[in-house]
Scaffold this active site. Structure first.
Site, mmCIF file in Angstrom:
data_model
loop_
_atom_site.group_PDB
_atom_site.id
_atom_site.type_symbol
_atom_site.label_atom_id
_atom_site.label_comp_id
_atom_site.label_asym_id
_atom_site.label_seq_id
_atom_site.Cartn_x
_atom_site.Cartn_y
_atom_site.Cartn_z
ATOM 1 N N LYS A 51 5.889 62.354 43.402
ATOM 2 C CA LYS A 51 4.903 61.283 43.246
ATOM 3 C C LYS A 51 4.783 60.768 41.815
ATOM 4 O O LYS A 51 3.710 60.415 41.354
ATOM 5 C CB LYS A 51 3.517 61.732 43.752
ATOM 6 N N THR A 54 9.529 58.149 41.828
ATOM 7 C CA THR A 54 10.902 58.409 42.277
ATOM 8 C C THR A 54 11.503 57.225 43.024
ATOM 9 O O THR A 54 12.610 56.774 42.733
ATOM 10 C CB THR A 54 10.921 59.618 43.253
ATOM 11 N N HIS A 113 13.700 66.726 43.255
ATOM 12 C CA HIS A 113 12.439 67.123 42.626
ATOM 13 C C HIS A 113 12.575 68.504 41.984
ATOM 14 O O HIS A 113 11.588 69.084 41.549
ATOM 15 C CB HIS A 113 11.302 67.173 43.653
ATOM 16 N N ARG A 135 5.052 61.193 35.005
ATOM 17 C CA ARG A 135 3.793 60.465 35.181
ATOM 18 C C ARG A 135 2.657 61.352 34.688
ATOM 19 O O ARG A 135 2.705 62.571 34.858
ATOM 20 C CB ARG A 135 3.603 60.179 36.671
ATOM 21 N N SER A 143 -2.099 61.291 43.310
ATOM 22 C CA SER A 143 -1.080 60.736 44.194
ATOM 23 C C SER A 143 -0.501 61.824 45.107
ATOM 24 O O SER A 143 -0.296 61.604 46.305
ATOM 25 C CB SER A 143 0.023 60.098 43.352
ATOM 26 N N PHE A 235 5.401 46.704 42.771
ATOM 27 C CA PHE A 235 4.785 47.636 43.722
ATOM 28 C C PHE A 235 4.412 46.974 45.050
ATOM 29 O O PHE A 235 4.710 47.492 46.121
ATOM 30 C CB PHE A 235 3.549 48.298 43.092
ATOM 31 N N ARG A 261 0.596 54.028 47.769
ATOM 32 C CA ARG A 261 -0.843 53.818 47.888
ATOM 33 C C ARG A 261 -1.315 52.741 46.921
ATOM 34 O O ARG A 261 -1.766 51.689 47.303
ATOM 35 C CB ARG A 261 -1.545 55.155 47.633
ATOM 36 N N LYS A 262 -1.227 53.022 45.618
ATOM 37 C CA LYS A 262 -1.746 52.058 44.635
ATOM 38 C C LYS A 262 -0.760 51.761 43.518
ATOM 39 O O LYS A 262 -0.709 50.653 43.011
ATOM 40 C CB LYS A 262 -3.051 52.578 44.027
ATOM 41 N N GLY A 263 -0.019 52.768 43.087
ATOM 42 C CA GLY A 263 0.940 52.557 42.000
ATOM 43 C C GLY A 263 0.279 52.153 40.695
ATOM 44 O O GLY A 263 0.844 51.430 39.891
#
Length: 299
Positions: A51, A54, A113, A135, A143, A235, A261-263
């Site tokens: 999250k 990627t 990952h 991030r 996230s 996004f 979801r939101k980015g």
């Protein structure tokens, strides 16, 4: 989709300690094959903590290399077939290793990952290029929490406070965020073929980051092309795109939360209480005191 037959009643896995980190069986079932994977010198490995952007970077890379030469890939093939998830092994679809082995593209773009110490050694031996995306921890944990709520392929997340505590303890699939981001950061000192990117920089100026990425990859992509890619990977565009938003994967319940979801940067402020934030900051300072790595938690 041809050859892919997802079972509809997949059960949530348990987490267990494995090779020094927490994992679940979907990522260890083909462990030997993953570790023996034969990388090629022109492979590009996208490495991230879950999250952290990627899919965004995978899609940018896919467009940079194949947007013009094979446009049909963008409409016919979901991103997880174009950029296989190396260590994944979910019922009803070929394992990540199988998908990577049969990728017809040159270069092959592969995602992982895995923390730096568990990357299959052929990637280092072949001097492959590695694009790492990091991030900030606060947005990353938020996230990851929403992702685990909607993804049956992940262990039961519990409530937000429980999730936050286990995140701080490093008891999440793929191990502690702190070790993950610092591990690749340190590796850069001895391995020059790592391009370390920050999610926050990408949100702030995607065009600039695409340009830096091209420079790392030795691509002379014309500016109009880069602008088109920047727009196409915005996004909102990706969220609506069924080939990038994972809506074709039945183990994810979009009624609970969308995969994308939101980015945003700073969404953590909608989740952390004042007390949680203070506790987190204190713990973070301890965990990150020996690294030069720095993050922005707002723009």
């Amino acid at each position: 989709m041809e050859g892919i037959n997802f079972p509809l009643n997949i059960s949530r896995p348990e987490m267990f300690e494995f090779e020094g980190i927490f994992m679940d069986h979907y990522f260890t079932d083909t462990w030997e094959k993953t570790q023996k994977f034969q990388a090629r010198p022109d492979d590009i490995l996208v490495a991230t903590y879950p999250k952290a952007g990627t899919t965004w970077v995978s899609y940018i890379l896919d467009l940079l290399y194949f947007g013009n030469t094979a446009p049909e890939r963008q409409t016919d093939l979901p991103i997880y077939l174009r950029v296989p998830f190396l260590e994944a092994s979910f019922p009803g679809m070929p394992s990540g290793v199988e998908l990577a082995d049969t990728l017809p593209t040159t270069p092959r773009i592969i995602k992982t990952h895995l923390p730096v110490q568990l990357i299959p050694k052929s990637f280092w031996e072949q001097n492959c290029r590695i694009v790492y995306v990091a991030r900030n921890a606060k947005d990353n944990v938020v996230s990851y929490y929403h992702f685990d709520r909607m993804n049956m392929g992940e262990p039961e997340p519990g409530d937000w406070n429980t999730f936050l505590q286990t995140f701080m303890e490093g008891k999440k699939v793929f191990g502690p965020w702190y070790d993950h981001v610092c591990g690749y950061w340190e590796k850069k000192r001895t391995y020059s073929n790592i391009h370390y990117m920050f999610f926050e920089d990408m949100v702030e100026d995607t065009g600039r980051e695409v340009e830096r990425l091209c420079s790392f990859l030795g691509l002379s992509t014309p500016i109009e092309e880069r602008e088109r890619i920047t727009k196409g990977t915005h996004f909102d565009a990706m969220k609506k795109n069924n080939m990038t938003n994972y809506s074709t994967v039945p183990i994810m319940d979009f009624n609970v939360s969308p995969f994308m979801r939101k980015g945003k940067v700073g969404d953590w402020k909608n989740h952390f209480t004042v007390a949680q934030n203070e506790q987190f900051d204190e713990h973070y300072k301890q965990k990150m005191k020996n690294t030069t790595l720095q993050f922005r938690t707002e723009l």
